[in-house]
Motif scaffolding. Sequence first.
Motif, mmCIF file in Angstrom:
data_model
loop_
_atom_site.group_PDB
_atom_site.id
_atom_site.type_symbol
_atom_site.label_atom_id
_atom_site.label_comp_id
_atom_site.label_asym_id
_atom_site.label_seq_id
_atom_site.Cartn_x
_atom_site.Cartn_y
_atom_site.Cartn_z
ATOM 1 N N TYR A 1 -12.668 -4.838 5.197
ATOM 2 C CA TYR A 1 -12.869 -3.326 4.711
ATOM 3 C C TYR A 1 -12.498 -3.144 3.303
ATOM 4 O O TYR A 1 -13.057 -2.749 2.573
ATOM 5 N N ALA A 2 -10.980 -3.619 3.206
ATOM 6 C CA ALA A 2 -10.613 -3.294 1.717
ATOM 7 C C ALA A 2 -11.361 -4.061 0.668
ATOM 8 O O ALA A 2 -11.218 -3.469 -0.446
ATOM 9 N N ASP A 3 -11.568 -5.264 0.912
ATOM 10 C CA ASP A 3 -12.272 -5.989 0.049
ATOM 11 C C ASP A 3 -13.701 -5.572 -0.397
ATOM 12 O O ASP A 3 -14.505 -6.014 -1.306
ATOM 13 N N ALA B 1 -8.910 2.020 2.877
ATOM 14 C CA ALA B 1 -8.506 1.171 4.154
ATOM 15 C C ALA B 1 -6.938 1.606 4.458
ATOM 16 O O ALA B 1 -6.665 1.661 5.625
ATOM 17 N N LEU B 2 -6.316 1.920 3.240
ATOM 18 C CA LEU B 2 -5.016 2.724 3.559
ATOM 19 C C LEU B 2 -5.102 3.838 4.063
ATOM 20 O O LEU B 2 -3.863 4.091 5.050
ATOM 21 N N GLU C 1 -2.079 -2.761 7.170
ATOM 22 C CA GLU C 1 -1.474 -1.964 6.012
ATOM 23 C C GLU C 1 -0.739 -3.006 5.089
ATOM 24 O O GLU C 1 -0.855 -2.795 3.821
ATOM 25 N N TYR C 2 0.093 -3.881 5.758
ATOM 26 C CA TYR C 2 0.657 -5.010 4.795
ATOM 27 C C TYR C 2 -0.264 -5.678 3.511
ATOM 28 O O TYR C 2 -0.151 -5.634 2.407
ATOM 29 N N GLY C 3 -1.284 -6.147 4.055
ATOM 30 C CA GLY C 3 -2.217 -7.076 3.089
ATOM 31 C C GLY C 3 -2.737 -6.109 2.138
ATOM 32 O O GLY C 3 -2.893 -6.442 1.013
ATOM 33 N N THR C 4 -3.279 -4.863 2.469
ATOM 34 C CA THR C 4 -4.138 -4.093 1.720
ATOM 35 C C THR C 4 -2.915 -3.398 0.785
ATOM 36 O O THR C 4 -3.138 -3.381 -0.614
ATOM 37 N N PRO D 1 -8.516 -14.550 -5.445
ATOM 38 C CA PRO D 1 -9.028 -13.464 -6.193
ATOM 39 C C PRO D 1 -9.259 -12.378 -5.599
ATOM 40 O O PRO D 1 -9.362 -11.944 -4.273
ATOM 41 N N ALA D 2 -9.820 -11.360 -6.536
ATOM 42 C CA ALA D 2 -10.058 -9.947 -6.007
ATOM 43 C C ALA D 2 -10.805 -9.680 -4.580
ATOM 44 O O ALA D 2 -10.711 -8.816 -3.671
ATOM 45 N N HIS D 3 -11.987 -10.577 -4.807
ATOM 46 C CA HIS D 3 -12.925 -10.156 -3.572
ATOM 47 C C HIS D 3 -12.638 -10.732 -2.213
ATOM 48 O O HIS D 3 -13.433 -10.478 -1.180
ATOM 49 N N VAL D 4 -11.432 -11.661 -1.967
ATOM 50 C CA VAL D 4 -10.777 -11.810 -0.832
ATOM 51 C C VAL D 4 -9.418 -11.648 -0.902
ATOM 52 O O VAL D 4 -8.568 -12.216 0.121
ATOM 53 N N ARG D 5 -8.865 -11.051 -1.762
ATOM 54 C CA ARG D 5 -7.582 -10.829 -1.721
ATOM 55 C C ARG D 5 -6.704 -10.154 -0.776
ATOM 56 O O ARG D 5 -5.911 -10.677 -0.202
ATOM 57 N N ALA D 6 -7.240 -8.784 -0.188
ATOM 58 C CA ALA D 6 -6.485 -8.213 0.959
ATOM 59 C C ALA D 6 -6.818 -8.928 2.219
ATOM 60 O O ALA D 6 -5.913 -8.859 3.036
ATOM 61 N N LEU D 7 -7.699 -9.746 2.516
ATOM 62 C CA LEU D 7 -8.133 -10.341 3.435
ATOM 63 C C LEU D 7 -7.139 -11.474 3.464
ATOM 64 O O LEU D 7 -6.477 -11.876 4.588
ATOM 65 N N GLY D 8 -6.927 -12.460 2.480
ATOM 66 C CA GLY D 8 -6.358 -13.828 2.417
ATOM 67 C C GLY D 8 -4.756 -13.289 2.483
ATOM 68 O O GLY D 8 -3.981 -13.790 3.280
ATOM 69 N N VAL D 9 -4.337 -12.158 1.822
ATOM 70 C CA VAL D 9 -2.836 -11.796 1.974
ATOM 71 C C VAL D 9 -2.480 -11.344 3.217
ATOM 72 O O VAL D 9 -1.420 -11.860 3.827
#
Length: 465
Positions: A90-92, A99-100, A145-148, A371-379
């Motif tokens: 959702y955040a990406d 999302a937050l 919350e954490y990743g985003t 990279p930004a387009h999968v950052r929130a998901l990856g983290v």
Amino acid sequence: MTGTFADAGDPGQPSPTSGVTHRRAVLNTIRGSLGNLVEWYDVYVYTVFASYFEDKFFAGDEPNAGIYTMAIFAVTFLMRPIGSLFFGRYADRHGRRPALVFSVSLMAAASLVIAVTPGREQIGAAAVVVLVLCRLLQGFATGGEYGTSATYMSEAATRERRGFFSSFQYLTLVGGHLLAQSVLLVLQVVLSEEQIASFGWRIAFGIGAAGALVVLYLRRQMDESLSPVDASRRRSGSLVELLTAYPRQLLVCFLVTLGGTVAFYTYSVNGPSTVKAAYEGQGMTATWINFTSLAVLMLLQPVGGLISDHVGRKPLLVFFGVGGLAWTWLVVRVLGEVSSPLLSWVMLVVGYVILTGYTSINAVVKAELFPAHVRALGVGFGYALANSAFGGTAPVLYEAAKKNDWVPQFAFYVMACIAVSLVVYVFVLKNRAPTYLDAESRSGNGGNGGDGGLAASAAVGPIRP
């Protein structure tokens, strides 16, 4: 302005992750951090007040009530990977800000339900069912919350102070724990132990729900750090993209988290619980020890972040790994036998200094991997997998170890987890290498400079997305 850091038609404003002013970085960090504070307060108020409400959900003569209560805490971690997948995607795709806002809303709603749920004597086993369902919902929200928030604070920071600004994620994470301890401290002053066990713990959960109202307003005022370019990418927030294009980075994220998350819960949850048991019946001694030592841990976070901006991230992680191997045995095996309040405090604080090597910079280290387009998901996903399997289970494993005289084995388990991460810190991570966040700052468009446009990542060397 709200929306993205910059509108493409407004040349007077900085673009996402490029040319961010210190003032904007400070304002957005404050708004994001306060939401993080409330959300993690809702997480830790459970552990801080567990001994007061466990008999409201389990029979008073149940010998394993403490283990069951911590098991519910551990079970919620099973929802974190699911939450990280949902909120990361959702955040990406839709932005970090919405999302937050969504995650803190879910967290507060669950806390409110726990605060007003009747106990076992009124509704029987349904009380435990409601408690478990609410904690599962909170685990789901925390996973997002954490990743985003780690992503947002890293993107919202100025380039030269990225470690410092991103450290406020853990400052407020620890602050949530400290706030829960503060509420307990206040309640112990104004209420008797019997009153806290009767209704005071409900007040503590209600405070978390009420705090979310303020946070919802603040988070709606945050600038958006995800650029329209990255939000509109066909593969934004795609799990398939993450697993096929960035599997090595995801593995590194998991392994970086492994030792840190086990140490964090062992030091900051099991440690205070051990102190509380050691000084039981001695008034507020344990509460003051835990409160002041956690305050030190909280204040150390920006110090660690600032140091990393000067010397790099790797030295701090190595410091944590080596220190954790040397200090964990004392925290697990010796702390409970100490009878001097000052010595107990010193042992906790030394552990927290060591822990800061990980906590202060782990958010930015992980954000720099993707990279930004999968950052929130990856983290979020990499963190949630390690946190669920190892971090969240540490309190219940420790309770079981005490019950079965396996405390030495638990200490070796924690040390083994730290050792695995230390190997990654030493042999995999590179210090001050170019990162995706650096490339986005240079590109000025909030993106990653195009597919394959990066030269290297700080963690795993050359990358061709």
